[in-house]
Scaffold this active site. Structure first.
Site: not given
Length: 391
Positions: A234, A277
């Site tokens: 992430h 992300c």
């Protein structure tokens, strides 16, 4: 005028001329590596009532590949004897590309008497990184799947295996660390940058790709002529997260490998591929309309030289990942490496293909609602061409 503009300006007449024998031109562009085997088969099997449809699709495909492909296409039309004999009308089309004018010398606003004048440039060396070591170098994958808060990044193992397969095929020794906190990621990268304290490697539970799976580390790793670092996790704006949700900045990651007098990677290419992300915004599509589309050697290089960082998405936006197949960016990258490296393309050209392919994908049944655009930035001083490894 660029090659792409030249093709665009003459598109109608080129297409009508090549319709004289659409199979010949399709076979020629495939032989020259301008289209892949998959694209060749798709173009050959187009369900069109007339040959013009096949040629239109082919020329559009070449244009979508960008400037280098258009330049090679125009060169093929002008130099291939079979093509010149089959399409004599091409002689009447101005397909040659004028050589670009030399760029003017940029005058700095600084009054720096130590700056070399243009006539004191040192001799130009080879413009391609030399990759002669066996193995080519290390490829390190940090694969964060299971987060401490219970979140699971499903599909990431498929990304890790795809990367391991393709970079092993390209001659790299592939190592992987699984589920690391921010501090462990930092420790791993610091250790691998210097390889000075190999005892740390065993504490970090580093695995190695062998045949078709990850096994225990086989001997001490050594740096070769290139370094690849793949980060699967992430992320947020400018950072990658450890499984503890703590942030490690991308800038800090790359600076761990900056050039020093002691580093074995000084002057060698260092590539960072990041599937994470960079924010929570969703990218949307915009309908396309008509668009127009110095090198001197020194004994010293900047400490920030020879880097390439490719991130799955642009700043502030989310990166899309299929829960089984893996990330759009990583899967496209691996496929384009398999195709582009065989053709002898350099890494930046391959990443142009990746950007285009990912940018064309749709994340929703409603066209343009959910899109993704990878971002590439680099300080490479030369072309980085990776080649399949032959045992």
């Amino acid at each position: 005028m660029s090659a792409l503009d030249k093709v665009r300006c003459n598109k109608t007449v080129i297409q009508s001329t090549l319709c004289g024998d659409h199979r010949l031109i399709l076979n020629k562009v495939h032989e020259k590596g301008l289209i892949t085997k998959r694209e060749y088969n798709n173009l050959k099997s187009i369900n069109k009532e007339d040959v013009e449809g096949h040629v239109v699709e082919l020329v559009d495909k070449i244009m979508n590949k960008g400037e280098d492909s258009c330049r090679a296409f125009l060169h093929l039309l002008q130099t291939d004897e079979d093509i010149k004999m089959t399409y004599p009308e091409l002689k009447s089309i101005q397909l040659n590309i004028a050589s670009p004018l030399p760029l003017p010398i940029q005058v700095s606003s600084r009054d720096d008497k130590d700056v070399l004048s243009p006539d004191r440039k040192r001799p130009k060396q080879d413009d391609q990184y030399q990759l002669n070591s066996q193995p080519t170098g290390l490829c390190v994958i940090i694969n964060n799947e299971n987060f401490m808060d219970g979140d699971v990044r499903r599909g990431t193992n498929n990304d890790a295996e795809s990367l391991a397969e393709v970079f092993s095929w390209l001659g790299f020794r592939v190592l992987m660390c699984k589920d690391q906190t921010k501090d462990q990621m930092d420790q791993t990268l610091t250790c691998l940058a210097s390889l000075s304290d190999l005892s740390q490697l065993h504490q970090l539970d580093i695995k190695e790709w062998s045949n078709s799976g990850f096994t225990d580390l086989q001997g001490s790793p050594e740096h070769g002529d290139a370094f690849i670092c793949c980060l699967l996790s992430h992320g947020r704006k400018g950072v990658v997260l450890g499984i503890d949700r703590e942030s490690l900045s991308i800038k800090q990651i790359t600076r761990t490998f900056k050039a020093t007098d002691q580093s074995a990677l000084t002057g060698k290419p260092k590539v960072f591929l990041i599937q994470a992300c960079q924010g929570g915004l969703t990218q949307r599509g915009v309908l396309l309309r008509d668009l127009e589309a110095d090198d001197s050697q020194s004994l010293y290089i900047p400490e920030e030289a020879d880097f390439l960082v490719a991130i799955a998405t642009v700043e502030d936006h989310a990166a899309l990942r299929h829960t089984i197949d893996g990330g759009w960016f990583i899967q496209s990258l691996c496929e384009q490496l398999k195709e582009g490296c065989v053709r002898g393309e350099d890494i930046t050209t391959i990443l142009h293909h990746v950007n285009d392919e990912v940018g064309q994908r749709e994340g929703s049944v409603q066209p343009g609602k959910i899109k993704q655009m990878p971002e590439v930035r680099f300080t490479l001083r030369k072309r980085l061409v990776l080649s399949p490894h032959h045992n």
